[in-house]
Design an enzyme around this catalytic site. Sequence first.
Site, PDB file in Angstrom:
ATOM      1  N   ASP A  47       0.862  -1.186   0.000  1.00  0.00           N
ATOM      2  CA  ASP A  47       0.000   0.000   0.000  1.00  0.00           C
ATOM      3  C   ASP A  47       0.895   1.232   0.000  1.00  0.00           C
ATOM      4  O   ASP A  47       1.611   1.479   0.968  1.00  0.00           O
ATOM      5  CB  ASP A  47      -0.916  -0.001   1.223  1.00  0.00           C
ATOM      6  CG  ASP A  47      -2.006   1.059   1.165  1.00  0.00           C
ATOM      7  OD1 ASP A  47      -1.849   2.033   0.404  1.00  0.00           O
ATOM      8  OD2 ASP A  47      -3.014   0.909   1.884  1.00  0.00           O
ATOM      9  N   ARG A  91      -0.135   4.453  -0.515  1.00  0.00           N
ATOM     10  CA  ARG A  91      -0.870   5.701  -0.363  1.00  0.00           C
ATOM     11  C   ARG A  91      -0.281   6.581   0.743  1.00  0.00           C
ATOM     12  O   ARG A  91       0.206   6.085   1.747  1.00  0.00           O
ATOM     13  CB  ARG A  91      -2.344   5.416  -0.074  1.00  0.00           C
ATOM     14  CG  ARG A  91      -3.080   4.870  -1.275  1.00  0.00           C
ATOM     15  CD  ARG A  91      -4.472   4.436  -0.940  1.00  0.00           C
ATOM     16  NE  ARG A  91      -4.497   3.251  -0.082  1.00  0.00           N
ATOM     17  CZ  ARG A  91      -5.615   2.644   0.295  1.00  0.00           C
ATOM     18  NH1 ARG A  91      -6.795   3.121  -0.085  1.00  0.00           N
ATOM     19  NH2 ARG A  91      -5.566   1.569   1.058  1.00  0.00           N
TER      20      ARG A  91
END
Length: 205
Positions: A126, A128
């Site tokens: 991930d 982000r």
Amino acid sequence: MPVVFVAASKLPTPFATFTMHGFLDEATGREHVVLSLGDIADGQPVLGRLHSECLTGDALFSQRCDCGSQLEAALQAIAREGRGVLLYLRQEGRGIGLLNKIRAYELQDGGADTVEANERLGFAADQRDYAICLPMLEHLGVKSLRLMTNNPRKVKALTDMNIVVAERVPLHTGHNPHNRYYLATKAGKLGHMLGNEHQGEVPQA
């Protein structure tokens, strides 16, 4: 964080007429959008969601994920409440971009799970970055959220930025036979809080 406000307009939807606020991340050139409804700057906790862009789920009705269903459920919940905020973040594919997401889907079609696929392409599971949310929330006067999410990373990211998460509101929607393994992987490997139906379903090595 050089995220600047650009403009705002009304956005009528089937759920409510929101105010759409446009922001530009000058460091990356990415354009982000916030939808707000009602008085969100009164100091009380605001029902809200951080929603990362998912073209396939949000616009193309893909059943490989639960993103589109979560987006719709969040907007409906805000409309029912008459007050809330949704940050639509241009971080497609958990931050790897659309074409790399399609490459990851190709690997998943061959048997990899969503985490393995990202890692085989050289990315973190991930990627982000939620720091972009702070200047947007500050601009809107939001200091406390009742956050609609199953992802503990979002709660921690906001808390680390001194945004109060007064409550985590689960979003259990969009489950179907095509994303059962995907949701199990999010629960088992990414720590998403999806309920007992997805715990322990990730195949063990």
